[in-house]
Design a protein around this motif. Structure first.
Motif, PDB file in Angstrom:
ATOM      1  N   ASP A   1      23.303 -42.334   8.398  1.00 14.90           N
ATOM      2  CA  ASP A   1      22.602 -43.246   9.310  1.00 14.90           C
ATOM      3  C   ASP A   1      23.598 -43.926  10.259  1.00 14.90           C
ATOM      4  O   ASP A   1      23.394 -45.072  10.657  1.00 14.90           O
ATOM      5  N   LYS A   2      24.610 -43.184  10.644  1.00 13.32           N
ATOM      6  CA  LYS A   2      25.615 -43.681  11.577  1.00 13.32           C
ATOM      7  C   LYS A   2      25.692 -42.726  12.758  1.00 13.32           C
ATOM      8  O   LYS A   2      25.326 -41.550  12.622  1.00 13.32           O
ATOM      9  N   PRO A   3      26.182 -43.216  13.897  1.00 10.39           N
ATOM     10  CA  PRO A   3      26.318 -42.283  15.030  1.00 10.39           C
ATOM     11  C   PRO A   3      27.327 -41.171  14.728  1.00 10.39           C
ATOM     12  O   PRO A   3      28.383 -41.442  14.158  1.00 10.39           O
TER      13      PRO A   3
ATOM     14  N   ASN B   1      18.509 -41.756   7.086  1.00 14.88           N
ATOM     15  CA  ASN B   1      18.979 -41.757   8.476  1.00 14.88           C
ATOM     16  C   ASN B   1      18.668 -43.047   9.236  1.00 14.88           C
ATOM     17  O   ASN B   1      19.007 -43.154  10.408  1.00 14.88           O
ATOM     18  N   GLY B   2      17.975 -43.963   8.598  1.00 15.37           N
ATOM     19  CA  GLY B   2      17.699 -45.217   9.276  1.00 15.37           C
ATOM     20  C   GLY B   2      16.359 -45.259   9.980  1.00 15.37           C
ATOM     21  O   GLY B   2      15.840 -46.331  10.263  1.00 15.37           O
TER      22      GLY B   2
ATOM     23  N   GLY C   1      20.459 -37.982  16.662  1.00 12.79           N
ATOM     24  CA  GLY C   1      21.513 -38.972  16.693  1.00 12.79           C
ATOM     25  C   GLY C   1      22.896 -38.428  16.955  1.00 12.79           C
ATOM     26  O   GLY C   1      23.890 -39.130  16.814  1.00 12.79           O
TER      27      GLY C   1
ATOM     28  N   MET D   1      21.258 -46.449  17.011  1.00 13.92           N
ATOM     29  CA  MET D   1      22.206 -46.525  15.889  1.00 13.92           C
ATOM     30  C   MET D   1      23.374 -47.429  16.238  1.00 13.92           C
ATOM     31  O   MET D   1      23.800 -48.248  15.423  1.00 13.92           O
TER      32      MET D   1
ATOM     33  N   TYR E   1      17.997 -42.479  20.285  1.00 15.26           N
ATOM     34  CA  TYR E   1      18.281 -42.491  18.845  1.00 15.26           C
ATOM     35  C   TYR E   1      19.737 -42.866  18.614  1.00 15.26           C
ATOM     36  O   TYR E   1      20.063 -43.742  17.811  1.00 15.26           O
ATOM     37  N   ASN E   2      20.612 -42.185  19.346  1.00 21.69           N
ATOM     38  CA  ASN E   2      22.046 -42.447  19.212  1.00 21.69           C
ATOM     39  C   ASN E   2      22.375 -43.881  19.622  1.00 21.69           C
ATOM     40  O   ASN E   2      23.109 -44.597  18.920  1.00 21.69           O
TER      41      ASN E   2
END
Lengths: 222, 222, 222, 222, 222, 222, 222, 222
Positions: free
Chosen positions: F168-170, A22-23, F200, A218, A214-215
């Motif tokens: 790991d993307k929005p 998820n980063g 996220g 990203m 968080y959003n």
């Protein structure tokens, strides 16, 4: 990825694969957990050299946590704690965090704390709600030059629509529980934001500064 | 008007243009603010010789505020504070403030305090709810001779409709959170007032004595 | 006033005292009534030389009503009908009726039709919602020069707060059922308006253009 | 009483013991049933010489039912049908049925139809809502002389509280779905009635004229 | 009756006409009032030799009230207080008060206390909820022989329907706030009771033992 | 920017500055507008050489619109229409649009139509809901390689959380009104998405494929 | 069975027939009862040699209860107490209890405590929510080999659907009040579970670990 | 199991692994799908020799489906269709399906149709609601001898609690949308069932006969 990528400590199955998937590493939601549980989970994350971020950590709990981790970084207004924060290079772009009123600042602080831990530059602009809309226009350049914008508002949440109608960047709206009576603890601001007549708005849970950060992080890292 | 007409003290952008734009200076909503924040904002307003009005100021906070402003005027029932109130000439007409019951009086006190600060004469009539409607008829002349009428009621809020059906002046209804169970903390009174079979009623948020006074004052000053 | 001041026609007790008591004659709410019932009540009012105003009259019903009253004045968008309108002198001041979008126009038409019957000058300004807020600023003088302002908006209803923050006149907000999903048929706009961060706003029922006009007319006639 | 006191016709287990147990035979709720099902159940009740009462019978269904029972008594406004009504002696006292408006009359008709089948004298008073409260005072003697009072009102339902505050008899309040927007199809009137500031009110379901008549009849027969 | 039949003590307009108009003197709703306010109002009622009944009086308040009225009668579970209770002749018939569970008893105590002050005999039957329905059948004779029945239940409130289906007397249902989660503080029991498949049920507000007793007393005195 | 940058055609003030301010021209929300109104507004936009996009255009309306604009591009499932679409270069990255079920496809079509008009490549993946979660894993690479992901789901909306926990993307979640009973026309899916345990996620209004596409396009163009 | 099979101790009618009728003795719901009431009811059950199980017993109450029953078994996290537990033979099969997060563990403990008292083997699996779904797959064999599965989750409750889509055993879902804002104290998780796209799920009240255990135990004993 | 075990036909990814994973093949939810979509998905399932079951199939759709599958089995009341049903051996035990009223029968028919397709014996008992509870006692042996019981009820749903208090088998409660006003389309029955004072009840979505049958079948096959 493997189904084995977690560490089972009975009260939790700590997900040590999350940063790859998820980063960011797993973040600890502090509200439903005891200080001991937060400490235990933190130890597991630290054992794998992960950055620890815990949200909704009350002052009672942090005094316990300090005993285990004297170097914990804690922001009382944000109610957030971090450990083992890394000095990674941040993107040049920044996240703008905008609040309607003074009472919305704690949620903004949570968002700012988290965004910083996630490796972002942040610009905070407080108290530009539509009751005195000229204050917003005075700050519009800073908002427009951000890569992504977080708007935080309680009561009727009108600021989110107004900002969204003035920019060409994604806007993440955070309703807050500021208000009384029919503000319904933030439900009204949430509903208002979901029905924005301005396009391009997306919404997170009430008082969820963490989720917005968080959003936004990203997006800022794209 | 200029986008620069505010003073930025980080936690707030105090709107010093509001009296020109809206007829009254910025009012401080005390509930989500610390005593320190109220004091800071008050100082800015006073520096521009504005009247300060703060609502929803608890007794805990006022004891802090008194240290900074020993001459603050505070009404414990109304939970309101004012500073630097001006002796402007009031209109001859008055605002009638009518409550259904004894338990609605604190909201009436907030409305009366604010209406006074805004420069209005006020007549208060308490406890004339429809369970004993002859009490209302005994006070009808005072109500009918007002320029604008504020009706404050909890529970089923029926008084607002009844008063509205008996007068030819605008009626502003304030639902209160008085009641239990299905009173839903004032939602029932609010819904009742929004659906009045009598014409000419408008409604403000639950327990919002301040808002009703603000609206009534605008009408009274026309 | 006397308890005898009504005419009983079984299906209704027509209130012929209302113009003396409330400033305007009884208005017929057309939605729950048959065309026949509207005609019967109208006849009673006309027999006392009252102006007849009926709201929420569908096109089906008006075709029946035209047979009884060929000179009925009907506005299809407003869904309103009047009979025996008097040429009384209107106050010089006017009511501003402002909508957020094109879809809110029918409610504005109802408000304008009623305000006219009640003897008021009206200025209508459509489609100045906050998604393109410069449109509002272009019309601000017309709004500010009104004696009282009606703001009509669906979706998130933010326009009401923004207008209210820019004027020193009473603002009556009308939420509309325009929107979908979480607009909840106008509940969201209503809640938003009740929680306006700008002071001096009062609210009427969803899509209640008539009620807003009634209230505004009272204020305009003060 | 025996567990065998019903007749099983597959789609229903017709309760033939109900008049002994509850004072009245089973009443057919017509809304969720086909015309055929209503006919079948009626035949069973008639085979035991019971009075048949069916509520919420649409005009479509009654045209089918007439084929089976040409002597069915049907009231189109009340949407009720009866068969085999008995000429039992009615109590001398009567039930007062009071409505706030013209649009509430169909619910009053259902209540009156049922009350008559249950063997009661009824006095109906329509359109005395609080928008013109003098109409209520003109009818007060008839209301006060009843043994039990049914008040039927939509919108804000204020009439129920007002009547209840003026009498010393039990008041049964029936909220109706008359209204729009925040009337919430009768929920608002219901909530209002449940929170009456006047004592001695009890409430039934929205538009439930039948239930109010049933309850009132029990009281009237005491 | 005269519009002058009340005594104005500023915080209240004590209605001294209520016993003539409604059968019982004004009852004091203690929840929103201070001990001082309850004492003041009681003194007015006593000055007219009225019986005083106050509901929802907490233990904190009663200790203040005892100082003014050492002979006050107080029931801690019922949270009710009375003064100057009269020895009027009670009707021979009685009110049955039935609860579903042990946790509903405080509401039953309020109902019983009030019913006694209003001059009624009462029979209380506790803990006969449908989880063990044979307990109800064992008590059915006592319930059936009452003139009117109060059923008090929280959770799903099924007992009200079951009792109502077994008797030929009016049943007043009182939903209680007993339960958790989706019991919604009594809303679920209330909704359940309003939708009873058994006929003849009427409902009062959540936890409103007083209201049920008032209504039942009116019926019992017919 | 200037307050004059709109064209007033009475029923609308068409915002011709929006592409400069927000990145895209004004989009027509077709639901509350007549075919004529859509045509009129389109003409204004075309006169300024803007791309026209109208959403929620029913088949009835499009048949009228085709008369004015025979070359209108219309997608029946998406209920969207466009005119004068430009061949601008799209970013290489793409938006993934993922649905839980077959019934969610119309909302996905709206999102895809809009995203295409806004100049984006799109990959659609239908029917990978959690009832058969292996279907999702089979498509995971396509989802993970997108720059931004739109997840569309009704009923319990669980797919949004599951996808969000795997990438790991929005993720922009769109609740749909697919379901029945307690799905509450999409409210349940919306609430579910707002409370995602995966971080996220941001959310738009129910069935708002357009809004999700708008937000995703902004991100995809960063 | 006989209507006499209970023991009346005034505050309760203890059902001593329940083990014959329902398979388990009456369970004491501790929340609305005093420690004394719990003790009294326990004594009656013990006098008939029944196992006592009390749920929702706070630490304050247990310290009182210990004085009466020093050998009471109490689990602080589960808030459950038992007395006189029997060593009956348990079925070989087991109940799987699965939680989404660490904060859901107390509800799992209640379920496990009760299931054990009811004579079941239990396997507990904590913290396998969909934010890190590989944790669930790692435990899938244990879940699939159970005879019946209890899934406990707050927030969006997605885990219940995911588990249900992976097994061929009945799944009982328990929503928890874990979350904030629009989690609405567990309503969101409940609604989510009721609308699962996976078949075969049934749901109990929020935080109702006891009810899930009861239901699961019945199935496990088939 | 493999991630490849589905067949992708664009509008659906038909899950052909479901019978192995969940015990039954994928069931088609017919409400949001066109007749063509149902036919397409059925063909895929038939190509793998799966039994097809489709629920919520309207009469309009079935007439189209019959053209593709003349041997489709359809029940108009149940609104269910099956194809290629297998003659597998059913367990000796049976599922009892119990309804409160006649209007609940369609939901019972859906449950019975599905339970039969899933390979179960079923016993249906209609119209034993608590308004005439002796009807329930007359059928109690049939209910008690079932392996699992489905109780279907609208209005206040009390039957579920009563049945559950009388048996030692798992009870699955299905709320129905039967009722009006505050029945809230089945929400009231649902809430009632979730708060049952009798233990061992679990609940499915409103009108969800299919889900109850699926769950009951799993239990019956244990």
């Amino acid at each position: 990825m493997s189904n084995k990528d977690f560490i089972d400590i009975d009260i939790a199955k700590v997900d040590i694969q999350r940063s790859e998937r998820n980063g960011y590493p797993e973040v600890i939601y502090g509200e439903g957990k005891t200080a001991d549980q937060i400490i235990e989970i933190s130890k597991v994350l630290l054992s794998k050299d992960k950055t620890v971020l815990a949200t909704r950590v009350s002052e009672e709990k942090i005094s316990e946590i300090y005993k285990a981790f004297p170097d914990a970084v804690y922001d009382k207004e944000a109610r957030c704690m971090s450990l083992n924060k890394k000095d990674t290079k941040k993107p040049d772009s920044y996240i703008a965090i905008v609040t309607a009123g003074t009472s919305d600042i704690p949620v903004a602080k949570e968002a700012a704390f988290c965004a910083d831990v996630f490796g972002n530059n942040v610009e905070c602009i407080y108290d530009v709600g539509v009751a005195g809309i000229h204050r917003l226009f005075a700050c519009l350049d800073t908002i427009r030059n951000a890569k992504v914008i977080i708007v935080i508002a309680g009561m009727e949440g009108a600021l989110a629509s107004v900002v969204c109608g003035l920019v060409d960047k994604p806007v993440i709206a955070v309703p807050t529980s500021v208000g009384y009576g029919t503000s319904l603890n933030g439900i009204t601001a949430l509903l208002s934001m979901l029905n924005s007549c301005a396009s391009g708005l997306s919404v997170v849970n009430i008082d969820n500064g963490f989720g917005a950060a968080y959003n936004a992080s990203m997006i800022n890292h794209l």
